[in-house]
Scaffold this active site. Structure first.
Site, short mmCIF file in Angstrom:
data_model
loop_
_atom_site.label_atom_id
_atom_site.label_comp_id
_atom_site.label_asym_id
_atom_site.label_seq_id
_atom_site.Cartn_x
_atom_site.Cartn_y
_atom_site.Cartn_z
N HIS A 193 0.83 -1.21 0.00
CA HIS A 193 0.00 0.00 0.00
C HIS A 193 0.87 1.26 0.00
O HIS A 193 0.48 2.29 -0.56
CB HIS A 193 -0.92 0.02 1.23
CG HIS A 193 -1.97 -1.04 1.21
ND1 HIS A 193 -1.74 -2.31 1.66
CD2 HIS A 193 -3.26 -1.01 0.79
CE1 HIS A 193 -2.85 -3.03 1.52
NE2 HIS A 193 -3.77 -2.26 0.99
N ASP A 264 -4.94 -5.84 -7.95
CA ASP A 264 -5.07 -5.13 -6.69
C ASP A 264 -5.21 -3.64 -7.04
O ASP A 264 -5.10 -3.25 -8.20
CB ASP A 264 -3.86 -5.40 -5.79
CG ASP A 264 -4.18 -5.30 -4.31
OD1 ASP A 264 -5.22 -4.68 -3.96
OD2 ASP A 264 -3.42 -5.84 -3.48
#
EC number: 3.2.1.52
Length: 356
Positions: A193, A264
């Site tokens: 992330h 993702d």
């Protein structure tokens, strides 16, 4: 390619982009964005949940926009990654809790995993959510800052067994599942992330260990797979989610996976090595992803929808359409009348109490 923008606004095939929305209800700008022919789904977050009634209204509004209805998904794994936790939702334990139970009692762990899957899926479906991005199939090597207790176990065979029970419970409720993060995020320490994780192992180690759950019969039960934003430099220079080697040669070819491949989130730091949002979408799509996720950056979502014109293969559209769920309960009140649900919820509640 013509994206069929000449069709009536409410009738158009599902596209390859999944977006998020900001709050408890759609804004006019979001409604317009979700009508774009490139859009095929919506991913919800904790910020989209106030209470049971509000969530049902939001999902109904999203589903009513188009025909076929947009697919609504959520990261609802249990433990620290459970977006909805109150008012109609049972607290699901982390998957590591099930792995620890396995060490004491294999049978109880498998049954608890099945019950957790059933409760998780039944409650989401009763609120109009079609799909959960679960289970996590990463191995618990003890070094990943993002995986941690989201993983079932270190042993790939235990991961496969517990995940298969969870998936069976979800299927009993009428929901498909998405395994993640292929080929494995558990050995890479960095959090994709906010960083670009690197796994320096050779292919054989990854194939034998991390890919084992996907090669297990569990792999044939997965409706979707989400690759990792991890670079495996001794195998391929690209992050797995942008790699034809990982997605086409290994996942489609050697593993034989035939379901939907979701990227993702393309706004994560682990995806930035590819370029801007258009370059990321093109790279993910070119590598073999059927659906790309763009979350938490509406500006990038607008930019992508304005500039991307992918050639969408019929078989890719067919895979996306096959994700359609079959809920058994119309709403949370009806769900309470199902004895199977109540029994499964009691098992899950007891597991949380035992491992808290």
């Amino acid at each position: 390619m013509t994206l069929q923008s000449d069709l009536p606004a409410t009738v158009r095939p599902l596209g390859p982009v999944m977006l998020d929305v900001a709050g408890f209800a759609l804004t006019e700008e979001e409604r317009e964005r979700l009508l774009d022919p490139l859009v095929g789904g919506v991913i919800l977050f904790a910020r989209n949940f106030r209470d049971s009634e509000q969530l049902q209204a939001l999902t109904a509004e999203i589903h009513a926009l188009r025909s076929p209805a947009l697919i609504i998904a959520v990261d609802h794994e249990g433990g620290r990654v459970q977006r909805f936790r109150t008012d109609g939702f049972t607290r699901i334990p982390s998957m590591r809790c099930l792995g620890r139970l396995w060490e004491r009692d294999h049978v109880a762990a498998l049954e608890s995993a099945r019950c957790a899957g059933y409760v998780l899926a039944a409650e989401l479906l009763a609120h109009g959510v079609d799909l959960s991005f679960t289970p996590v199939l990463d191995l618990d090597y003890g070094c990943s800052r993002v995986v941690g207790d989201r993983a079932f176990h270190r042993d790939p065979l235990v991961v496969a067994a517990l995940a298969q029970s969870l998936v069976s419970g979800m299927a009993d409720a009428g929901m498909g599942c998405v395994g993640k993060h292929f080929p494995g995020h558990g050995y890479a320490e960095a959090d994709s992330h906010v960083e670009i994780p690197v796994d320096e192992r050779e292919f054989d180690a990854i194939w034998t260990e991390d890919i084992a759950p996907y090669r297990h019969r569990l792999g044939r039960q997965l409706a979707g797979v989400m690759p990792a934003h991890v670079i495996y430099p001794r195998v391929d220079p690209n992050p797995a989610g942008f790699s034809r080697f990982w997605l086409q040669d290994i996942l489609r070819g050697r593993v034989g996976f035939g379901g939907v491949i979701f990227s993702d989130d393309l706004t994560m730091e682990g995806a930035t090595v590819v370029g801007d949002i258009l370059a990321r979408a093109r790279a993910a799509f070119g590598a073999g992803c059927d659906v790309v996720l763009v979350c938490n950056r509406p500006d990038l979502a607008v930019d992508l929808l304005d500039r991307w014109a992918p050639d969408i293969a019929p078989e890719s559209r067919a895979r996306i359409e096959a994700l359609r769920s079959r809920p058994q309960a119309a709403d949370p009140f009806a769900l309470e009348l199902h004895p199977v649900y109540r029994q499964a919820r009691d098992v899950v509640a007891g597991l949380v109490e035992d491992t808290a």
